[in-house]
Motif scaffolding. Structure first.
Motif, PDB file in Angstrom:
ATOM      1  N   MET A 192       0.827  -1.209   0.000  1.00 41.72           N
ATOM      2  CA  MET A 192       0.000   0.000   0.000  1.00 41.72           C
ATOM      3  C   MET A 192       0.860   1.257   0.000  1.00 41.72           C
ATOM      4  O   MET A 192       0.582   2.201  -0.753  1.00 41.72           O
ATOM      5  N   LEU A 193       1.894   1.296   0.823  1.00 41.10           N
ATOM      6  CA  LEU A 193       2.741   2.485   0.898  1.00 41.10           C
ATOM      7  C   LEU A 193       3.489   2.724  -0.408  1.00 41.10           C
ATOM      8  O   LEU A 193       3.570   3.862  -0.891  1.00 41.10           O
ATOM      9  N   VAL A 194       4.030   1.650  -1.002  1.00 38.65           N
ATOM     10  CA  VAL A 194       4.759   1.803  -2.260  1.00 38.65           C
ATOM     11  C   VAL A 194       3.800   2.226  -3.374  1.00 38.65           C
ATOM     12  O   VAL A 194       4.131   3.093  -4.198  1.00 38.65           O
ATOM     13  N   SER A 195       2.614   1.637  -3.411  1.00 39.14           N
ATOM     14  CA  SER A 195       1.627   2.020  -4.427  1.00 39.14           C
ATOM     15  C   SER A 195       1.231   3.476  -4.277  1.00 39.14           C
ATOM     16  O   SER A 195       1.088   4.204  -5.274  1.00 39.14           O
ATOM     17  N   LEU A 196       1.057   3.915  -3.037  1.00 36.83           N
ATOM     18  CA  LEU A 196       0.727   5.319  -2.797  1.00 36.83           C
ATOM     19  C   LEU A 196       1.859   6.224  -3.253  1.00 36.83           C
ATOM     20  O   LEU A 196       1.622   7.279  -3.861  1.00 36.83           O
ATOM     21  N   LEU A 227      -5.109   0.727  -8.058  1.00 35.73           N
ATOM     22  CA  LEU A 227      -5.631  -0.642  -7.957  1.00 35.73           C
ATOM     23  C   LEU A 227      -4.798  -1.479  -6.995  1.00 35.73           C
ATOM     24  O   LEU A 227      -5.343  -2.208  -6.151  1.00 35.73           O
ATOM     25  N   THR A 228      -3.468  -1.425  -7.129  1.00 28.33           N
ATOM     26  CA  THR A 228      -2.619  -2.222  -6.246  1.00 28.33           C
ATOM     27  C   THR A 228      -2.684  -1.718  -4.804  1.00 28.33           C
ATOM     28  O   THR A 228      -2.547  -2.507  -3.866  1.00 28.33           O
ATOM     29  N   LEU A 229      -2.887  -0.417  -4.619  1.00 26.90           N
ATOM     30  CA  LEU A 229      -3.060   0.107  -3.270  1.00 26.90           C
ATOM     31  C   LEU A 229      -4.286  -0.519  -2.619  1.00 26.90           C
ATOM     32  O   LEU A 229      -4.250  -0.927  -1.450  1.00 26.90           O
ATOM     33  N   TYR A 230      -5.362  -0.613  -3.378  1.00 27.28           N
ATOM     34  CA  TYR A 230      -6.583  -1.224  -2.839  1.00 27.28           C
ATOM     35  C   TYR A 230      -6.393  -2.721  -2.618  1.00 27.28           C
ATOM     36  O   TYR A 230      -6.847  -3.269  -1.600  1.00 27.28           O
ATOM     37  N   MET A 231      -5.725  -3.394  -3.564  1.00 32.61           N
ATOM     38  CA  MET A 231      -5.508  -4.828  -3.409  1.00 32.61           C
ATOM     39  C   MET A 231      -4.656  -5.128  -2.177  1.00 32.61           C
ATOM     40  O   MET A 231      -4.854  -6.151  -1.509  1.00 32.61           O
ATOM     41  N   GLY A 232      -3.701  -4.247  -1.860  1.00 35.19           N
ATOM     42  CA  GLY A 232      -2.890  -4.451  -0.667  1.00 35.19           C
ATOM     43  C   GLY A 232      -3.690  -4.382   0.620  1.00 35.19           C
ATOM     44  O   GLY A 232      -3.277  -4.960   1.638  1.00 35.19           O
ATOM     45  N   GLY A 233      -4.820  -3.668   0.609  1.00 34.77           N
ATOM     46  CA  GLY A 233      -5.645  -3.548   1.804  1.00 34.77           C
ATOM     47  C   GLY A 233      -6.955  -4.285   1.724  1.00 34.77           C
ATOM     48  O   GLY A 233      -7.743  -4.236   2.683  1.00 34.77           O
ATOM     49  N   ASN A 234      -7.239  -4.964   0.612  1.00 36.69           N
ATOM     50  CA  ASN A 234      -8.485  -5.697   0.464  1.00 36.69           C
ATOM     51  C   ASN A 234      -8.467  -6.964   1.324  1.00 36.69           C
ATOM     52  O   ASN A 234      -7.515  -7.749   1.277  1.00 36.69           O
ATOM     53  N   TYR A 235      -9.522  -7.175   2.082  1.00 36.89           N
ATOM     54  CA  TYR A 235      -9.581  -8.312   3.006  1.00 36.89           C
ATOM     55  C   TYR A 235      -9.479  -9.635   2.266  1.00 36.89           C
ATOM     56  O   TYR A 235      -8.750 -10.543   2.706  1.00 36.89           O
ATOM     57  N   PHE A 236     -10.185  -9.774   1.174  1.00 41.45           N
ATOM     58  CA  PHE A 236     -10.176 -11.030   0.417  1.00 41.45           C
ATOM     59  C   PHE A 236      -8.773 -11.361  -0.081  1.00 41.45           C
ATOM     60  O   PHE A 236      -8.296 -12.494   0.059  1.00 41.45           O
ATOM     61  N   VAL A 237      -8.093 -10.369  -0.671  1.00 43.76           N
ATOM     62  CA  VAL A 237      -6.751 -10.593  -1.227  1.00 43.76           C
ATOM     63  C   VAL A 237      -5.772 -10.963  -0.119  1.00 43.76           C
ATOM     64  O   VAL A 237      -4.996 -11.922  -0.249  1.00 43.76           O
ATOM     65  N   VAL A 238      -5.810 -10.224   0.990  1.00 39.65           N
ATOM     66  CA  VAL A 238      -4.866 -10.477   2.081  1.00 39.65           C
ATOM     67  C   VAL A 238      -5.101 -11.851   2.693  1.00 39.65           C
ATOM     68  O   VAL A 238      -4.154 -12.623   2.921  1.00 39.65           O
ATOM     69  N   ARG A 239      -6.351 -12.183   2.937  1.00 40.37           N
ATOM     70  CA  ARG A 239      -6.659 -13.465   3.593  1.00 40.37           C
ATOM     71  C   ARG A 239      -6.319 -14.653   2.705  1.00 40.37           C
ATOM     72  O   ARG A 239      -5.662 -15.608   3.152  1.00 40.37           O
ATOM     73  N   GLU A 240      -6.756 -14.607   1.459  1.00 41.82           N
ATOM     74  CA  GLU A 240      -6.554 -15.762   0.583  1.00 41.82           C
ATOM     75  C   GLU A 240      -5.089 -15.936   0.196  1.00 41.82           C
ATOM     76  O   GLU A 240      -4.596 -17.066   0.093  1.00 41.82           O
ATOM     77  N   LEU A 241      -4.361 -14.846  -0.027  1.00 45.80           N
ATOM     78  CA  LEU A 241      -2.938 -14.967  -0.332  1.00 45.80           C
ATOM     79  C   LEU A 241      -2.150 -15.453   0.872  1.00 45.80           C
ATOM     80  O   LEU A 241      -1.156 -16.183   0.724  1.00 45.80           O
TER      81      LEU A 241
END
Length: 390
Positions: A192-196, A227-241
């Protein structure tokens, strides 16, 4: 640093604005022709269908050439020799791309794009073969980042800008993963920080005149980084990965550590994008925010089945339509120079710029004064500093 002629690129942008102004009847055909004459372009850019054809043809030629060399050297071919051949073809493809741009004046013709993608693929393949596919993943990510950044700087390739951003995130991901549990914990926040940071940097650079030829790359980087900023904080992406890649053992219904933080980010970020987009008159923020509303609905629906999938998808679609309709109604009346009809606003600004160019071009060719129609002779009158002769 860009391989293309900077003056030709500037003239090309002026011609494109003039053609768009002509299509909207802001200028006449004669004025359009005057702009083309005053700002000539020597770049070869075929239509989109020709670009696709040239891209495919160039790829086939290079692949067939590589296959021919492999057949010739098959008897003495080893893994090391194969990697050397990959390096040779990668360097050769890059050299041909530079030649096509410098001497043949190709610009986004399909050939230059195909050659740089082939060059990157061959060089990366050579690195993997030289390491016997046993190297660290971060090394491959680093090579990809260097190559893609080079191609972006030299050829302003939009696709390579996406590869550069993703390879940067993959590099950081690989490094943090190798650090153990502490590194894995901070992966989402690092992404998230790098994407920002990438978003803010690309936003700032897109307003600098020096980087005007990279505007398309910077605009795409803004969208991808959001998009990657959101993916870094998305619950589904974080949990499943975390389950798939970090072997996190979670029972059904069990939450991840700090899950409430990611639930907040999942819901708040799309709405924040839309609000900031409206406030800053940024269409990229608005578009990405509307797109991520669907991701937000899907994430909520995946873990909290409050309705059948068909109903949830319908509600999500209606929600997106409602938000879009509300924005259109809200921006129907211009608010601080930002309206729903932003295309017309942009075209009007371009029309003013083109009109200024036409006026400047016209005034630069001031007709020479005509000889005096009435020849009264050479006498002068007295007074006011005159000589007093008649």
């Amino acid at each position: 640093m860009i391989a293309y002629n900077s003056k030709s690129l500037d003239n090309r942008d002026i011609q494109e604005q003039a053609e768009d102004a002509r299509e909207r009847a802001f200028i006449t055909p004669e004025e359009l022709e005057a702009v083309r004459t005053a700002y000539p372009v020597d770049l070869y850019t075929p239509n989109p269908y020709m670009r696709i054809g040239i891209f495919i043809l160039t790829t086939i030629i290079m692949q067939f050439s590589f296959g021919l060399f492999c057949l010739i050297m098959v008897s003495a071919m080893s893994e090391k020799a194969f990697s050397v051949l990959c390096f040779f073809f990668g360097a050769g493809s890059y050299a041909i791309a530079e030649f096509m741009v410098k001497d043949k004046k190709h610009y986004k013709s399909g050939a230059d794009a195909a050659l740089i993608w082939i060059a990157g693929g061959f060089i990366l393949g050579g690195v993997i073969l030289a390491a016997n596919a046993e190297g660290n993943p971060w090394g491959y990510c680093l090579v990809t980042l260097i190559l893609s950044t080079l191609f972006v700087l030299r050829f302003a390739d939009v696709g390579m800008s996406i590869v550069a951003h993703l390879s940067l995130l993959a590099l950081l991901f690989s490094i943090l993963e190798s650090l153990g549990t502490s590194g894995k914990i901070v992966v989402p926040f690092t992404v998230m920080l790098v994407s920002l940071g990438v978003y803010l940097a690309s936003l700032k650079l897109s307003k600098v005149h020096t980087y005007r030829h990279y505007k398309s790359c910077l605009l795409v980087l803004q969208g991808v980084s959001l998009l990657t900023l959101y993916m870094g904080g998305n619950y589904f992406v974080v949990r499943e990965l975390s389950i798939e890649m970090f072997n996190l053992d979670l029972q059904e219904g069990q939450d991840i550590a700090g899950g409430w933080i990611f639930w907040i980010l999942t819901i708040v970020l799309p709405l924040l994008y839309i609000c900031l987009g409206i406030r800053r008159k940024d269409r990229i923020l608005i578009g990405v925010g509307l797109l991520l509303i669907a991701a937000m609905v899907y994430t909520i629906r995946f873990y909290h089945s409050v309705a059948p999938l068909e109903v949830a998808m319908t509600i999500g679609g209606l929600l997106m339509i409602g938000v879009a309709y509300g924005l259109m109604r809200y921006l129907k009346v211009p608010r601080n120079g930002f309206t729903a009809d932003s295309a017309n606003e942009r075209n009007m600004m371009e029309a003013v710029q083109i009109e200024s160019l036409i006026i400047a071009q016209t005034m630069s060719h001031t007709p020479s004064p005509q000889p005096d129609q009435y020849n009264y002779g050479g006498g002068t009158g007295g007074g006011g500093g005159a000589s007093g002769e008649y």
